[in-house]
Design a protein around this motif. Structure first.
Motif, short mmCIF file in Angstrom:
data_model
loop_
_atom_site.label_atom_id
_atom_site.label_comp_id
_atom_site.label_asym_id
_atom_site.label_seq_id
_atom_site.Cartn_x
_atom_site.Cartn_y
_atom_site.Cartn_z
N THR A 109 32.14 -30.85 34.86
CA THR A 109 31.40 -31.48 35.96
C THR A 109 32.37 -32.00 37.01
O THR A 109 33.39 -32.62 36.68
CB THR A 109 30.55 -32.65 35.43
OG1 THR A 109 29.63 -32.14 34.44
CG2 THR A 109 29.75 -33.30 36.55
N LEU A 150 31.21 -25.97 43.22
CA LEU A 150 30.64 -27.23 42.74
C LEU A 150 30.75 -28.29 43.81
O LEU A 150 31.85 -28.67 44.22
CB LEU A 150 31.39 -27.70 41.48
CG LEU A 150 31.42 -26.78 40.26
CD1 LEU A 150 32.20 -27.44 39.13
CD2 LEU A 150 30.00 -26.43 39.81
N GLU A 154 28.04 -31.64 40.57
CA GLU A 154 27.52 -30.40 39.99
C GLU A 154 28.40 -29.92 38.84
O GLU A 154 29.57 -30.30 38.72
CB GLU A 154 27.41 -29.32 41.06
CG GLU A 154 26.28 -29.55 42.04
CD GLU A 154 26.05 -28.36 42.95
OE1 GLU A 154 24.88 -28.09 43.29
OE2 GLU A 154 27.04 -27.69 43.32
N SER A 155 27.83 -29.02 38.00
CA SER A 155 28.51 -28.58 36.78
C SER A 155 28.54 -27.07 36.64
O SER A 155 27.74 -26.35 37.25
CB SER A 155 27.82 -29.18 35.55
OG SER A 155 27.78 -30.58 35.60
N PRO A 214 27.30 -21.23 36.83
CA PRO A 214 26.70 -22.49 37.29
C PRO A 214 25.75 -23.10 36.25
O PRO A 214 25.10 -22.39 35.48
CB PRO A 214 25.94 -22.09 38.55
CG PRO A 214 26.54 -20.80 38.98
CD PRO A 214 26.97 -20.11 37.73
#
Length: 218
Positions: A109, A150, A154-155, A214
């Motif tokens: 992340t 990312l 976001e991860s 993603p």
């Protein structure tokens, strides 16, 4: 008979003198006129080999708005480039068992305030409490890597899989942690391992990892 030759001769001499004087005056006037200075014409500049007149035009002044170079560079630094280890957090998701396999999502992340990218496979290694590696490095499962962008928070995830030791009969050990290294980085992130024993030797002991994609898992 009266003698008229002398007056006529005198008259002729006077007429000749008058004519000669007029001729001299005319010559003097002509010489004076021809020797008078003539006005000088300005030279004309011509282009090479063309004979055409070249006129120099004055270009209009152009005003250019100042560019915010520093601002552009700063924006680029915030949004470009790969994610570094210091900008990421690693976690291991819940096991997803199936067909004698144990599958785990390994999640990275973005914890920074900029947008960065990940591409390829993460590194992974099981270690004991002293930090010594247990078993060989995981193999890379066949997949098609792609760039994962990312934004902050976001991860991306990769699948970590191995055959269940109870079925494979492989030699096992219980790791203290899983070390996860982001692609193209050298420093790993340590994640506490709580999912029990893993294969570290013998037949059917291989562990595999997939390329990042993603999200946080399947």
């Amino acid at each position: 008979m009266p003698n008229t030759s002398q007056p006529v001769h005198r008259t002729a001499l006077v007429a000749s003198a008058v004519a000669l004087l007029g001729l001299l005056s005319a010559c003097g006037s002509e010489s004076s006129t021809s020797s008078a200075p003539q006005p000088t014409k300005a030279p004309r500049s011509t282009g090479p080999d063309t004979g055409t007149v070249t006129r120099t035009a004055t270009a209009p002044a152009v005003t250019t708005a100042p560019s915010d170079t520093a601002g552009s560079a700063s924006a680029s630094a915030r949004t470009d480039g790969r994610c570094h280890t210091s900008e990421l957090r690693a976690a291991v998701g819940r096991v997803d068992p199936g067909a004698g396999q144990r599958n785990f999502p390994v999640v990275l992340t973005n914890t920074s305030d900029r947008t960065c990218t990940l591409y390829g496979y993460p590194g992974a290694a099981f270690v004991d409490a002293s930090g010594s590696q247990l078993g060989p490095d995981p193999e890379r499962a066949p997949s098609s890597p792609r760039t994962v962008t990312l934004t902050a928070g976001e991860s991306a995830w990769a699948g970590l899989s191995f055959s269940s030791p109870q079925i494979s009969g492989a030699r096992t050990a219980t790791p203290a942690a899983l070390l996860v290294t982001p692609p193209d980085e050298h420093d790993p992130l340590k994640v506490k391992w709580t999912a029990g024993e893993v294969p570290v030797g013998g037949h059917e002991s291989s562990v595999s990892v997939t390329a990042l994609e993603p999200g946080t898992g399947p």
